[in-house]
Scaffold this active site. Structure first.
Site, mmCIF file in Angstrom:
data_model
loop_
_atom_site.group_PDB
_atom_site.id
_atom_site.type_symbol
_atom_site.label_atom_id
_atom_site.label_comp_id
_atom_site.label_asym_id
_atom_site.label_seq_id
_atom_site.Cartn_x
_atom_site.Cartn_y
_atom_site.Cartn_z
ATOM 1 C CE LYS A 138 0.973 11.825 -6.477
ATOM 2 N NZ LYS A 138 0.578 12.841 -7.209
HETATM 3 N N1 PMP Z 1 -3.775 17.118 -6.134
HETATM 4 C C1 PMP Z 1 -3.128 16.384 -6.972
HETATM 5 C C2 PMP Z 1 -3.728 16.273 -8.404
HETATM 6 C C3 PMP Z 1 -1.643 15.832 -7.024
HETATM 7 O O1 PMP Z 1 -0.866 15.304 -8.012
HETATM 8 C C4 PMP Z 1 -1.025 16.298 -5.990
HETATM 9 C C5 PMP Z 1 0.371 15.837 -5.608
HETATM 10 N N2 PMP Z 1 0.546 14.397 -5.210
HETATM 11 C C6 PMP Z 1 -1.703 16.835 -4.784
HETATM 12 C C7 PMP Z 1 -3.066 17.404 -5.023
HETATM 13 C C8 PMP Z 1 -0.876 17.165 -3.729
HETATM 14 O O2 PMP Z 1 -0.876 16.144 -2.856
HETATM 15 P P1 PMP Z 1 0.152 15.742 -1.691
HETATM 16 O O3 PMP Z 1 -0.042 17.000 -0.935
HETATM 17 O O4 PMP Z 1 0.008 14.264 -1.046
HETATM 18 O O5 PMP Z 1 1.453 15.712 -2.305
#
Ligand code: PMP
Length: 306
Positions: free
Chosen positions: A154
């Site tokens: 991320k």
């Molecule tokens: N995909 C992307 C590209 C994201 O930015 C996010 C948000 N963090 C998610 C999926 C969802 O991830 P999470 O459930 O861990 O927030």
């Protein structure tokens, strides 16, 4: 108007206006930052704020920093304390979004691994109107992949890919977007993962479909399996399967459970929020707000104690 009174910067609370980074940092010059998006839910009845799956977010933050070879040596306990401090200092009594960020600070070059800066910011985050459903298109932009810019990490820079797809969709009149992998399989949205119900089975692209390993996705797999008694299929998904889905939704810490009403102007099911999607959304909210004691282990209370 600042969005919050205080931000945690490099280990101390500072007024919002003082949370600054120099223009010459590698983070600004080359996008070398990693971050998390964590939600806090205010339960008025219990007079408590619950942070959802904070330890899992901090584990992923460490993973992102490791892959990007950042000298990040803070313990999760230290960052947890900072998260609690910043929420308490701002006295939030509403739903919030918390963003821990780790970046390469200083004036180094593209390969610099330190010094590391870190911050925790929190802002109020009211419910999106798209909770009631969104129109979606498949982007002509492909999702980044594990051998170029890994979506599993991320990192701030990844969101240039998201921005291209998101803006294109918005300009074309859609609420949201799905991207395909290099191989042309369904990947994910620009800030959320994807699920559909097809032939009565819940399906989501697998973790090798160029997705972020979403914490909400993992949560919903557990909740769906509890609710339906059937395993969620994690597999490659073709584009035309989207047009045959009975129900579909996006999910993420920010998106929560966001029903899709159409994809490329094909109605999903009846074009209304699907029955299972609605039940899942309700169950998700019950869990994150601490309305149920099931899965209480996923919640970190903010006020009182610790
Ligand atoms: N995909 C992307 C590209 C994201 O930015 C996010 C948000 N963090 C998610 C999926 C969802 O991830 P999470 O459930 O861990 O927030």
């Amino acid at each position: 108007m600042p969005e919050a009174k205080y931000i945690h910067m490099n280990g101390t609370l500072v007024p919002d206006a003082d949370a600054k980074v120099h223009i010459q940092t590698p983070a600004m010059k080359f996008g070398t930052g990693v971050f998390e998006g964590v939600r806090g839910y205010w339960n008025a009845k219990r007079e408590q704020m619950f942070l959802f799956r904070l330890p899992e977010h901090l584990t992923r933050l460490r993973f992102s920093a490791r892959v990007m070879r950042m000298e990040y040596d803070l313990t999760d306990e230290r960052v947890t304390d900072a998260v609690l401090e910043v929420v308490r200092a701002n006295e939030f009594r509403e739903d919030i979004h918390i963003r821990p960020t780790v970046w390469v600070d200083g004036t180094g070059d593209m390969l610099a691994t330190g010094p590391i800066g870190w911050s925790v910011a929190a802002v109020a985050r009211p419910r999106s109107k798209l909770t009631e459903g969104a129109t979606c298109t498949v982007s002509s932009w492909r999702r980044i992949n594990d051998n170029s810019i890994p979506p599993r990490v991320k990192a701030s820079g990844n969101y240039l890919n998201s921005r291209l797809a998101g803006q294109q969709a918005q300009l074309d009149g859609y609420d949201t977007v799905l991207m395909l992998t290099d191989q042309g399989r369904v990947s994910e949205s620009y800030g959320a993962c994807f699920f559909m119900i097809r032939n009565g089975r819940a399906v989501t692209p697998n973790v090798t479909s160029s997705i972020l390993e979403s914490i909400t996705r993992a949560t919903l797999i557990d909740l769906l399996e509890e609710m339906t008694g059937k395993p969620v299929e994690q597999r490659e998904v073709d584009r035309t399967e989207l047009y045959d889905a009975e129900e579909a939704f996006l999910c993420g810490s920010s998106y929560e459970v966001q029903p899709l009403l159409s994809i490329d102007r094909h109605e999903v099911g009846t074009g209304k929020v699907g029955a299972l999607t609605r039940r899942l959304q309700q169950r998700y909210f019950d869990v994150v707000y601490g309305e149920t004691n099931e899965h209480a282990a996923w919640l970190t209370p903010v006020y009182g104690g610790r």
